[in-house]
Design a protein around this motif. Sequence first.
Motif, PDB file in Angstrom:
ATOM      1  N   PHE A 116      -8.108  18.029 -36.214  1.00 22.07           N
ATOM      2  CA  PHE A 116      -8.533  16.543 -36.709  1.00 22.07           C
ATOM      3  C   PHE A 116      -7.139  15.720 -36.964  1.00 22.07           C
ATOM      4  O   PHE A 116      -7.139  14.505 -36.706  1.00 22.07           O
ATOM      5  N   LEU A 117      -6.317  16.444 -37.557  1.00 17.31           N
ATOM      6  CA  LEU A 117      -5.140  15.888 -38.142  1.00 17.31           C
ATOM      7  C   LEU A 117      -4.210  15.332 -36.764  1.00 17.31           C
ATOM      8  O   LEU A 117      -3.631  14.081 -36.761  1.00 17.31           O
ATOM      9  N   GLU A 118      -4.022  16.133 -35.817  1.00 18.69           N
ATOM     10  CA  GLU A 118      -3.405  16.201 -34.616  1.00 18.69           C
ATOM     11  C   GLU A 118      -3.830  14.600 -34.016  1.00 18.69           C
ATOM     12  O   GLU A 118      -3.201  13.945 -33.378  1.00 18.69           O
ATOM     13  N   CYS A 119      -5.289  14.553 -33.945  1.00 16.28           N
ATOM     14  CA  CYS A 119      -5.827  13.394 -33.093  1.00 16.28           C
ATOM     15  C   CYS A 119      -5.413  12.172 -34.020  1.00 16.28           C
ATOM     16  O   CYS A 119      -5.071  11.124 -33.503  1.00 16.28           O
ATOM     17  N   CYS A 120      -5.597  12.067 -35.409  1.00 15.09           N
ATOM     18  CA  CYS A 120      -5.156  10.909 -36.258  1.00 15.09           C
ATOM     19  C   CYS A 120      -3.453  10.627 -36.127  1.00 15.09           C
ATOM     20  O   CYS A 120      -2.998   9.637 -35.865  1.00 15.09           O
ATOM     21  N   PHE A 121      -2.880  11.822 -36.007  1.00 11.93           N
ATOM     22  CA  PHE A 121      -1.413  11.797 -35.976  1.00 11.93           C
ATOM     23  C   PHE A 121      -0.802  10.918 -34.671  1.00 11.93           C
ATOM     24  O   PHE A 121      -0.068  10.324 -34.669  1.00 11.93           O
ATOM     25  N   THR A 122      -1.402  11.360 -33.408  1.00 14.01           N
ATOM     26  CA  THR A 122      -0.736  11.134 -32.262  1.00 14.01           C
ATOM     27  C   THR A 122      -1.576   9.728 -32.168  1.00 14.01           C
ATOM     28  O   THR A 122      -0.577   8.883 -31.601  1.00 14.01           O
ATOM     29  N   SER A 123      -2.765   9.137 -32.754  1.00 21.05           N
ATOM     30  CA  SER A 123      -3.418   7.787 -32.492  1.00 21.05           C
ATOM     31  C   SER A 123      -2.419   6.743 -33.498  1.00 21.05           C
ATOM     32  O   SER A 123      -2.575   5.633 -33.116  1.00 21.05           O
ATOM     33  N   THR A 124      -1.814   7.433 -34.326  1.00 22.92           N
ATOM     34  CA  THR A 124      -0.820   6.531 -35.196  1.00 22.92           C
ATOM     35  C   THR A 124       0.184   5.858 -34.178  1.00 22.92           C
ATOM     36  O   THR A 124       0.494   4.686 -34.544  1.00 22.92           O
TER      37      THR A 124
END
Length: 320
Positions: free
Chosen positions: A76-84
């Motif tokens: 979940f953090l990786e999804c948010c991280f890349t979407s930033t």
Amino acid sequence: MMMWKEMPMEMGNGTTVQEFTLEGFPAIQHLGKVLFLVHLLAYLASIAGNAVIVTITCADSRLHTPMYFFLRIFSFLECCFTSTVIPKLLVIFLSGRQNISFPACFIQAFVFVFLGSTGSLLIAVMSLDRYVAICKPLHYPIIMNLKTCFLLVTACFALAFPLIIGLVVKVFQLSFCGPHIIPHFFCDLAPLIHLSCSDIRSTEMLAFVVALVILLTSLIITIISYSNIVVTIIQLPSAKEKKKAFSTCSSHLIVLSLMYGSCVSIYVKPKQTKRLESNREAALVNTVVTPLLNPVIYTLRNKQVHQALREMMHKMKISR
């Protein structure tokens, strides 16, 4: 009155810059459409892969274990991280340089560094989980209970937040009076610091110390955990058990090497002025390559995830 209107609006910290320009990759901008397509596909694959991990580990009761709980949070953090950062990078590849407002730039910088720091600490927790599972198997259910798992995840967020918010506030208080072009494809703190017309020595040292604390904390825990894991695996009597344990750990170590390597290259150096150019390439590894490989590496040799995925797809076919 007319003279007052023509003067640039100045913020309380002496800043006259109202927006920054993200430079992107000017040397290869002529390949913008090709790079856009490649990074778009990588981004969509990364989001889809990590979203599948989150969905499967939530839906299948057999995957309600500490290892998959941590993996779910990490994905979940990786999804948010890349979407930033990646959506802005895609626009840069299509249109060239992009402007970003002063507040939006600092919000992006905070979210990116905070999520990255939390993910780094969570990697250490996942290593600790593997250590307990392999080295203390009889005590594993007692040590890694639901309460402990929640506390460990909360600790990752709680440790990262004050360190990163303090650093971002410190950078925000600097004066920015030009130039306004950021030699990067997103608002990272290092290039922002070097755009300031204030004395940046204390801020630069603070950034170095914060990066060192977070990365060293994560790295030391990870090294100690995997060192003990390797010793335990070597002592296993069965060759089949050794192969299975090494297979699981080797996939984790690939992710760790990529993540720590790129992070150390970007952040753990006190004088960054001459290294900002190389930071862009290292940041691409951190924001595109690693999140893309995570779903593959963590699930490629995992029979439980394969079985859960097959059953989920079978249920979807039946429901149609």
